[in-house]
Each structure stands twice: as structure tokens, then as C-alpha cells.
Design an enzyme around this catalytic site. Sequence first.
Site, PDB file in Angstrom:
ATOM      1  N   SER A 274       0.845  -1.196   0.000  1.00 41.51           N
ATOM      2  CA  SER A 274       0.000   0.000   0.000  1.00 41.51           C
ATOM      3  C   SER A 274       0.878   1.241   0.000  1.00 41.51           C
ATOM      4  O   SER A 274       1.774   1.390   0.829  1.00 41.51           O
ATOM      5  CB  SER A 274      -0.913   0.026   1.222  1.00 41.51           C
TER       6      SER A 274
ATOM      7  N   ASN B  83       1.131  -9.250  12.021  1.00 41.12           N
ATOM      8  CA  ASN B  83       2.113  -8.235  11.636  1.00 41.12           C
ATOM      9  C   ASN B  83       1.623  -6.846  11.983  1.00 41.12           C
ATOM     10  O   ASN B  83       0.432  -6.559  11.952  1.00 41.12           O
ATOM     11  CB  ASN B  83       2.427  -8.327  10.132  1.00 41.12           C
TER      12      ASN B  83
ATOM     13  N   CYS C  28      -6.500  -1.498   6.703  1.00 44.69           N
ATOM     14  CA  CYS C  28      -5.334  -1.869   7.492  1.00 44.69           C
ATOM     15  C   CYS C  28      -5.713  -1.755   8.964  1.00 44.69           C
ATOM     16  O   CYS C  28      -6.107  -0.683   9.423  1.00 44.69           O
ATOM     17  CB  CYS C  28      -4.147  -0.970   7.200  1.00 44.69           C
TER      18      CYS C  28
ATOM     19  N   THR D  91       0.567 -14.790   2.988  1.00 41.83           N
ATOM     20  CA  THR D  91       1.257 -15.552   4.033  1.00 41.83           C
ATOM     21  C   THR D  91       1.863 -16.865   3.546  1.00 41.83           C
ATOM     22  O   THR D  91       2.950 -17.247   3.988  1.00 41.83           O
ATOM     23  CB  THR D  91       0.257 -15.800   5.186  1.00 41.83           C
TER      24      THR D  91
HETATM   25  C1  FMN Z   1       3.589  -8.339   6.513  1.00 44.83           C
HETATM   26  C2  FMN Z   1       2.252  -8.001   5.927  1.00 44.83           C
HETATM   27  C3  FMN Z   1       2.079  -6.761   5.312  1.00 44.83           C
HETATM   28  C4  FMN Z   1       0.848  -6.410   4.752  1.00 44.83           C
HETATM   29  N1  FMN Z   1       0.715  -5.201   4.156  1.00 44.83           N
HETATM   30  C5  FMN Z   1      -0.466  -4.865   3.564  1.00 44.83           C
HETATM   31  C6  FMN Z   1      -0.620  -3.622   2.888  1.00 44.83           C
HETATM   32  O1  FMN Z   1       0.296  -2.798   2.792  1.00 44.83           O
HETATM   33  N2  FMN Z   1      -1.817  -3.358   2.318  1.00 44.83           N
HETATM   34  C7  FMN Z   1      -2.865  -4.227   2.356  1.00 44.83           C
HETATM   35  O2  FMN Z   1      -3.919  -3.938   1.788  1.00 44.83           O
HETATM   36  N3  FMN Z   1      -2.744  -5.411   2.983  1.00 44.83           N
HETATM   37  C8  FMN Z   1      -1.576  -5.742   3.592  1.00 44.83           C
HETATM   38  N4  FMN Z   1      -1.468  -6.960   4.232  1.00 44.83           N
HETATM   39  C9  FMN Z   1      -2.609  -7.874   4.236  1.00 44.83           C
HETATM   40  C10 FMN Z   1      -2.527  -8.872   3.084  1.00 44.83           C
HETATM   41  O3  FMN Z   1      -2.569  -8.243   1.820  1.00 44.83           O
HETATM   42  C11 FMN Z   1      -3.682  -9.889   3.147  1.00 44.83           C
HETATM   43  O4  FMN Z   1      -4.917  -9.205   3.089  1.00 44.83           O
HETATM   44  C12 FMN Z   1      -3.674 -10.724   4.412  1.00 44.83           C
HETATM   45  O5  FMN Z   1      -2.354 -11.053   4.773  1.00 44.83           O
HETATM   46  C13 FMN Z   1      -4.477 -12.003   4.277  1.00 44.83           C
HETATM   47  O6  FMN Z   1      -3.982 -12.837   3.253  1.00 44.83           O
HETATM   48  P1  FMN Z   1      -2.995 -14.084   3.533  1.00 44.83           P
HETATM   49  O7  FMN Z   1      -3.612 -14.900   4.601  1.00 44.83           O
HETATM   50  O8  FMN Z   1      -2.848 -14.784   2.220  1.00 44.83           O
HETATM   51  O9  FMN Z   1      -1.714 -13.498   3.982  1.00 44.83           O
HETATM   52  C14 FMN Z   1      -0.243  -7.321   4.811  1.00 44.83           C
HETATM   53  C15 FMN Z   1      -0.057  -8.560   5.443  1.00 44.83           C
HETATM   54  C16 FMN Z   1       1.164  -8.912   5.997  1.00 44.83           C
HETATM   55  C17 FMN Z   1       1.332 -10.240   6.674  1.00 44.83           C
END
Ligand code: FMN
Lengths: 300, 283
Positions: A44, A68, A125, A261
Amino acid sequence: MLNLEVAGMYLRNPIILASGFLGISQAIFERIYDEGAGAVVSKSISRYPMEGYRNPTIVVLENKSYINAVGLSNPGYEAFSEEIKTNDKVPLIVSLVGSDPSDFEIMTRKLDGSGIIGFEINLSCPHVQKLGLEVGDDPQMVKSIVETTKSNTTKPVFVKVGVGSTNVLDISQAALNAGADGITAINTIRAMKISIDNFNPILSNKVGGLSGPSIKPIAIRCVYELWKKFKVPIFGCGGVSNWEDAVEFMIAGAASFQVGTAIGFGGMSVFNSISNGIVKYMERKGYQSVKELIGRSHKY
Amino acid sequence: MVDHTNTDILRSVQIEKVIVETPSIRTIIFEDKHSVASMPGQFLMVWIPQVEELPMSVGIKSLGSHKFGAVTVRKYGPGSTALYYKQGGERIGIRGPYGNYFSIPKNLRNALIIGGGTGLVPLVRLFGDLLHNHVNTTLIMGSRTRNEVLFEHKAQKILTDNNRNGNIAFSTDDGTYGFKGSTVDLAESILLSKRFEMLYTCGPELMMKGVQKLGERFSIPVEASLERYMKCAIGICGSCCINDRLVCQDGTIFDSNRLRQLTEFGVSYRDKSGRLSYYIPQS
Ligand SMILES: Cc1cc2nc3c(=O)[nH]c(=O)nc-3n(C[C@H](O)[C@H](O)[C@H](O)COP(=O)(O)O)c2cc1C
Ligand SMILES: Cc1cc2nc3c(=O)[nH]c(=O)nc-3n(C[C@H](O)[C@H](O)[C@H](O)COP(=O)(O)OP(=O)(O)OC[C@H]3O[C@@H](n4cnc5c(N)ncnc54)[C@H](O)[C@@H]3O)c2cc1C
Ligand code: FES
């Protein structure tokens, strides 16, 4: 077989890198694409550079999940637009974060001309004040941010929602009414990890966002409800670790899905292994196009 | 029950002992079997509660017949200073070891190690392993000034324990000990009189860049251990990227072939926000 069109974006497959994962450099975007992703969402991006929180910013949990609180660290839209100025290869969706419509206006104008295929507005967020969820819980603010963004680009605009104090369906309704082309569901969910040894919350911000398999059933529920109510393009997100999870998101109603993840546990090869798994599943079921999966569970 | 085999999960360890190395460097010793199984060049993420989490090169320290994990920290900013002042009996959190490690090619006959400052932490370990593998090794230990020379006794002991099948050379910026000048200049003069089959380096990036250039000039393979800002250390946040590589996962050690492709090596790095900064200001 896997290629499809979602809200005007042509993807070679429905597997998208989720925002915040590895997403700040053009060289890494190219590598992720070469590893098999159908599209990539950037970290983002905000109006001004953000350093984010102090470490620890990430805690690994037992069940292949993370909490996180990176704190939306990013180089700011000007440096980022410089970063991607040579992009002619990667289907890139830029995630934007801001606190009022003018932030989105400035950023969208600047980035619209870059080699990108669309925008994703991060309204969700869970751990940064005055950005993200705090904005995303205010339907009036959501409406004006989406309207402003749409009026400064012809590219598709997705809105990323989270599980906050306002219902996912209400926020999505506000975003769609304002012209959003689709919804990304869901962001991380507010969570904590505390050391039983020294009693300290581990993250420097204390509270962070939970991601990974722990949130998948909630994400599936959100996607299911969104599809049921709106029948709009949805990017499913939250805990996709393998092709089975991916198929589950699609039959719940997702047109494509995002993976984050799982990269921490399976490396960048997860993109190809998910594609291969979906192809085999489709062959077994006799489907020609991945689009046949979208929302299939709603027949029952 | 917590899964103690998953080294990504933070574990709390009690500090067994603290050793003063120089006026600004200390070694913190703790019980941890994963650290004891680590290789030279790997690192831990060290959590100093309420202050920071920092990447630190992991070492092994024997006290009597028992092996402990160890990190050697230079007092610098708030995080490292808080770690530096930790005492025996206090607890810190660690996860890892992470990253790859220096390789020792089969049939390697001799090697030159070039290290500066805390870059010497993994290199002194590597020195021991090379000598143990009968590789005739010269170790260049660089520091700013005489009383900042790190691990001198440790390196000398390694040398004696291995029948002196190697050399140690010192360089200081101010000339108070050994060669006056940079480690790279010293390495150059050594390379002009003796042929080496491998160069290993860790320390300030511009020093390592100098070593890479020596490698190209004398046609000797190089392995360098790089540093970038680390947050996750598990390959998800992208903070540590150099070109399309992740230092925490693909590195920290890169060989000559890869270094040649890393156009950012010795040129630029990303700050905490991900913006590119330059080692030498760009015109
Ligand atoms: C380290 C980290 C940083 C993230 N940064 C953002 C971000 O900048 N913008 C956003 O929309 N989501 C962010 N997310 C959320 C992810 O895009 C996603 O919605 C969330 O991790 C769930 O998906 P997953 O289970 O596949 O990780 C972040 C997640 C993690 C773990
Ligand atoms: C793989 C690796 C191994 C390291 N091994 C050692 C070691 O064995 N001994 C030792 O004393 N130091 C080591 N360092 C450096 C150490 O992690 C810190 O950078 C240093 O201690 C300064 O931290 P600070 O918080 O005290 O200083 P600050 O004043 O907070 O930071 C000063 C500078 O340190 C660097 N830094 C701070 N935090 C990080 C971070 N999370 N990741 C990378 N760089 C950072 C940045 O360049 C920053 O500008 C290592 C770094 C890396 C990347
Ligand atoms: S520190 Fe996060 S990817 Fe390397």
C-alpha cells in the site's frame, strides 16, 4: 484454461500476490511474475513516505499464520512511481492508502499513467490510526474516496475491506455505489501475541493484523456473502495456502484470489503449485475455464 | 505445547554469560540448540523486549565442554546498545538461524578472508572451519583503531589449535596496529605476491565491493555476506531486497556470479520505507 477477465483486467491466471508481500520493488515484481503469479498487488502506497513501526513487526504463530504490524511502511507515491516507470511486463495493481480524498486524487493522477492495470484502495489496514480501517469504517468517507479515485482514472478500482466495526457488506455497498469495480476481501484481522515469559506484547505496536490459515474461514464467509448480495468481481484473500483453498474461494464467489502468508511457508513456488493443482482439479471435473468455478457453491 | 522445531517461532533464552571483547563490543552467550547447529554466515533475529528486534550473526561458544549460542554486538544505536548492556541471567528472544552460509568448495587449498568490524563475527568462525578442513587461510582483520580489533585472541587461538596452517594480518584506519589503511589495500598487496583460490568477505558494503573488484581483477571467486534492512527475515516483507533477491532468504551470502548481476551492490540500498539511498551521492 486459467486465463480470465476480471473487471476489465486480463489475467493469465487468477493467482494474485497480496498487498504488502515483497511488494516495493520492480525487480521483485518481475521475479514474482516469472514465478507464475497472474498479477501483483503492490505494498500500500501513501502520499508521503512511511517508515512503519519499529521491529518486531512480524510474529510467526504455530499454525502457519502471522501477526504483523509493519505499519504501512512504503516509499511514498512519488518514489514508487519512479520505481515502476519502466514496467511493461508485470500486470501490476497499485494499492493505495490515505486519510482523505485529496490523498487519493493526487496519487491516482500520478500513477494512472504508469504501466499498471488497476488500483486497489486499502480501507482496511487494522493497525495504523487515521489510515485503513478507521477510514474504512466510515461509509461516507469510503464513498468520497472511491468517487475521487474513480474520477481520476479509467482503470478498474477495487476496494479492499476488512473485518472492522462496520459490516463488510455495508462498506462494500458504499464502495460499489460510489463506482468501485470490485471488492477485495479480506485484510488481516486485529490480533495480539504476548510473551508469557516477560509479559510483553511482542509487536512494537502491541496490536497487529492476523493473516494466514487462521483467518481463512472468516474470509470465505465474507466472500460468500459478498457474492450472494452483489454478484460483482471479488478478489478473495486470507489464508490461501494451496489449490484446495483457492478453489474454495472461487466457488464461494471470488473471481480471483490473492496469496500472501503462504509465501512465507512455501516460498515463491506456491504460485505454480497452486496453478498446477487447479488445472488438475478442473480436468478431473471436466471444466474448460476457471470462470466456471466462480460462485458455484451458491447453487446449493 | 509449543512446537520447538519451528525456528521461526520466537523463543525466550536466558543469558548465560557476557564477554567484553573491546570497549564497544560484547558477546552475549545463551543456551540454544538451534544456534549451536548453525553455520558461519547465518543470523538470528534477536528481540530485546520493549526496544528492538535486530539481525545478528550467530556464533557458537564453548564454555567448558558445553556449547552455547552467541551473538557479538557492537554498541551503536538504541537497539544494539540495549542488547550490549544485557547481563547474565536476563532473557532475550531469538528466532532463526536464517539465511545461507559460506561454502567451502571441495579440494579448496587456500583462501583469503577479508573482514571489517562486526563483519568479522561470521568470518572468524569461518576461519576456524577452513583451517579445520586443511585449507591454508589468511585472515585480514580490519578495524578503525588498535583497541577496536575484534577477536584477535580468538583468531590466534584458532590458528595455534590448527598447527598454524594460516596467517592473520591486521589493518587499522589510523595505523595503530598492523597495516595502515583499508583491508582492501592490504588484500591487494597480499594478492600481488600470492595466489589464492577463494575470497570471503563481510563488513561495510564499499569494502566488500572493493573485494569483489579484486576478485574480478585476479580471477578469484568471491563470497560476500550482504546486509539490508530486515523486518521479517522469512522472505515475506521485501524490506531486505537487493535487485530481485531477498538478502534474508537468497543470502545473506552471494557469490561472484550473483554479485555481478546485483547492480545495486555497492551502489544503493533501501531505507526502512523502501526508498533507494545511495552509498555515494548521485549527481
Ligand atoms: C507483513 C504483511 C504486510 C501487509 N501489508 C499490507 C498492505 O500494505 N496493504 C494491504 O492492503 N494489505 C496488507 N497486508 C494484508 C494482506 O494483503 C492480506 O490481506 C492478508 O495477509 C491475508 O492474506 P494471507 O492470509 O494470504 O496473507 C499485509 C499482510 C502482511 C502479513
Ligand atoms: C545479516 C545481518 C547480520 C548482522 N550481524 C551483526 C553482528 O553480528 N553484530 C552487530 O553488532 N551487528 C550486526 N548487524 C547489524 C545490526 O543488525 C544493527 O544494524 C546494528 O546493531 C545497529 O542497530 P541499532 O538499532 O543499534 O542502530 P540504529 O541507530 O537503530 O540503526 C543504525 C543502522 O543500523 C541498521 N539497522 C538497524 N536495524 C536494522 C535491521 N533490522 N536490519 C538491518 N539493518 C538494521 C540500519 O542501517 C540503520 O540505519 C547485522 C546486520 C545484518 C543485516
Ligand atoms: S527481511 Fe522481510 S523479506 Fe527479507
